[in-house]
Design a protein around this motif. Structure first.
Motif, short mmCIF file in Angstrom:
data_model
loop_
_atom_site.label_atom_id
_atom_site.label_comp_id
_atom_site.label_asym_id
_atom_site.label_seq_id
_atom_site.Cartn_x
_atom_site.Cartn_y
_atom_site.Cartn_z
N LYS A 135 -1.35 13.94 7.72
CA LYS A 135 -0.72 13.01 8.68
C LYS A 135 0.69 13.45 9.03
O LYS A 135 1.40 12.75 9.76
CB LYS A 135 -0.68 11.59 8.10
N GLY A 136 1.13 14.61 8.53
CA GLY A 136 2.44 15.14 8.86
C GLY A 136 3.59 14.50 8.08
O GLY A 136 4.74 14.58 8.51
N LEU A 137 3.27 13.86 6.95
CA LEU A 137 4.29 13.23 6.12
C LEU A 137 4.22 13.79 4.70
O LEU A 137 3.51 13.25 3.86
CB LEU A 137 4.09 11.72 6.06
N PRO A 138 4.94 14.85 4.43
CA PRO A 138 4.91 15.40 3.07
C PRO A 138 5.44 14.39 2.04
O PRO A 138 6.42 13.69 2.27
CB PRO A 138 5.83 16.61 3.14
N TYR A 139 4.76 14.32 0.92
CA TYR A 139 5.11 13.42 -0.17
C TYR A 139 6.58 13.58 -0.56
O TYR A 139 7.31 12.59 -0.69
CB TYR A 139 4.19 13.70 -1.36
N ALA A 140 7.03 14.81 -0.73
CA ALA A 140 8.41 15.07 -1.15
C ALA A 140 9.41 14.52 -0.14
O ALA A 140 10.46 13.98 -0.53
CB ALA A 140 8.63 16.57 -1.35
N GLN A 141 9.10 14.61 1.14
CA GLN A 141 10.01 14.08 2.17
C GLN A 141 10.11 12.56 2.07
O GLN A 141 11.20 12.00 2.15
CB GLN A 141 9.52 14.48 3.57
N LEU A 142 8.98 11.89 1.89
CA LEU A 142 9.00 10.43 1.77
C LEU A 142 9.79 9.99 0.55
O LEU A 142 10.57 9.03 0.61
CB LEU A 142 7.57 9.89 1.72
N ILE A 143 9.59 10.67 -0.57
CA ILE A 143 10.34 10.33 -1.79
C ILE A 143 11.83 10.57 -1.58
O ILE A 143 12.67 9.75 -1.97
CB ILE A 143 9.81 11.13 -3.01
N THR A 144 12.18 11.69 -0.96
CA THR A 144 13.58 11.99 -0.69
C THR A 144 14.21 10.91 0.18
O THR A 144 15.31 10.43 -0.11
CB THR A 144 13.72 13.37 -0.01
N TRP A 145 13.52 10.52 1.25
CA TRP A 145 14.04 9.45 2.10
C TRP A 145 14.21 8.16 1.30
O TRP A 145 15.18 7.44 1.49
CB TRP A 145 13.11 9.18 3.27
N GLN A 146 13.25 7.87 0.45
CA GLN A 146 13.30 6.62 -0.30
C GLN A 146 14.52 6.55 -1.21
O GLN A 146 15.12 5.50 -1.35
CB GLN A 146 12.01 6.44 -1.10
N LEU B 131 0.83 -1.21 0.00
CA LEU B 131 0.00 0.00 0.00
C LEU B 131 0.87 1.26 0.00
O LEU B 131 0.55 2.24 -0.67
CB LEU B 131 -0.95 -0.01 1.20
N SER B 132 1.99 1.24 0.70
CA SER B 132 2.88 2.41 0.68
C SER B 132 3.49 2.59 -0.70
O SER B 132 3.66 3.72 -1.16
CB SER B 132 3.95 2.31 1.77
N ARG B 133 3.80 1.50 -1.40
CA ARG B 133 4.30 1.61 -2.78
C ARG B 133 3.22 2.23 -3.67
O ARG B 133 3.53 3.06 -4.54
CB ARG B 133 4.70 0.24 -3.31
N HIS B 134 1.98 1.81 -3.48
CA HIS B 134 0.87 2.40 -4.24
C HIS B 134 0.81 3.90 -3.97
O HIS B 134 0.73 4.71 -4.89
CB HIS B 134 -0.46 1.74 -3.84
N PHE B 135 0.85 4.28 -2.70
CA PHE B 135 0.72 5.68 -2.30
C PHE B 135 1.81 6.54 -2.92
O PHE B 135 1.53 7.61 -3.48
CB PHE B 135 0.80 5.80 -0.77
N LEU B 136 3.05 6.09 -2.83
CA LEU B 136 4.15 6.90 -3.35
C LEU B 136 4.20 6.87 -4.87
O LEU B 136 4.84 7.72 -5.49
CB LEU B 136 5.48 6.45 -2.75
N HIS C 158 -3.89 12.09 -2.87
CA HIS C 158 -2.98 11.25 -2.09
C HIS C 158 -1.96 12.12 -1.35
O HIS C 158 -1.68 11.89 -0.17
CB HIS C 158 -2.27 10.23 -2.99
N ARG C 159 -1.40 13.11 -2.03
CA ARG C 159 -0.42 14.00 -1.38
C ARG C 159 -1.07 14.78 -0.24
O ARG C 159 -0.46 14.97 0.81
CB ARG C 159 0.20 14.94 -2.40
N ASP C 160 -2.30 15.25 -0.44
CA ASP C 160 -2.99 16.00 0.61
C ASP C 160 -3.25 15.14 1.85
O ASP C 160 -3.13 15.61 2.97
CB ASP C 160 -4.30 16.60 0.09
#
Length: 73
Positions: free
Chosen positions: A38-49, A19-24, A31-33
């Protein structure tokens, strides 16, 4: 075994990691909103990934979705 339903588009995935793979993989604003609420910006998650070792973006989102995503049989 319970599956997990995307809280935004209702797609069903077999586990929180899938599900997290789907989301990203989604680039739409709904999805980004949801992530922002939830306090997890899309850009931050992608950067971490792409910059951190060990799937940090997917793992972080997976933990959240395990708690937040509706489970379905």
């Amino acid at each position: 075994m319970a599956n997990y339903r995307c809280p935004v588009c209702r797609k069903i995935c077999p586990d929180p990691m899938d599900l997290s793979r789907h989301f990203l993989g989604q680039t739409d604003s709904i999805h980004r909103d949801w992530l922002k609420t939830k306090g997890l910006p899309y850009a931050q998650l992608i950067t971490w990934q792409v910059t951190e070792f060990g799937n940090k973006g997917y793992d972080t989102l997976s933990q959240l979705l395990e708690k937040e995503a509706p489970k379905v049989e």
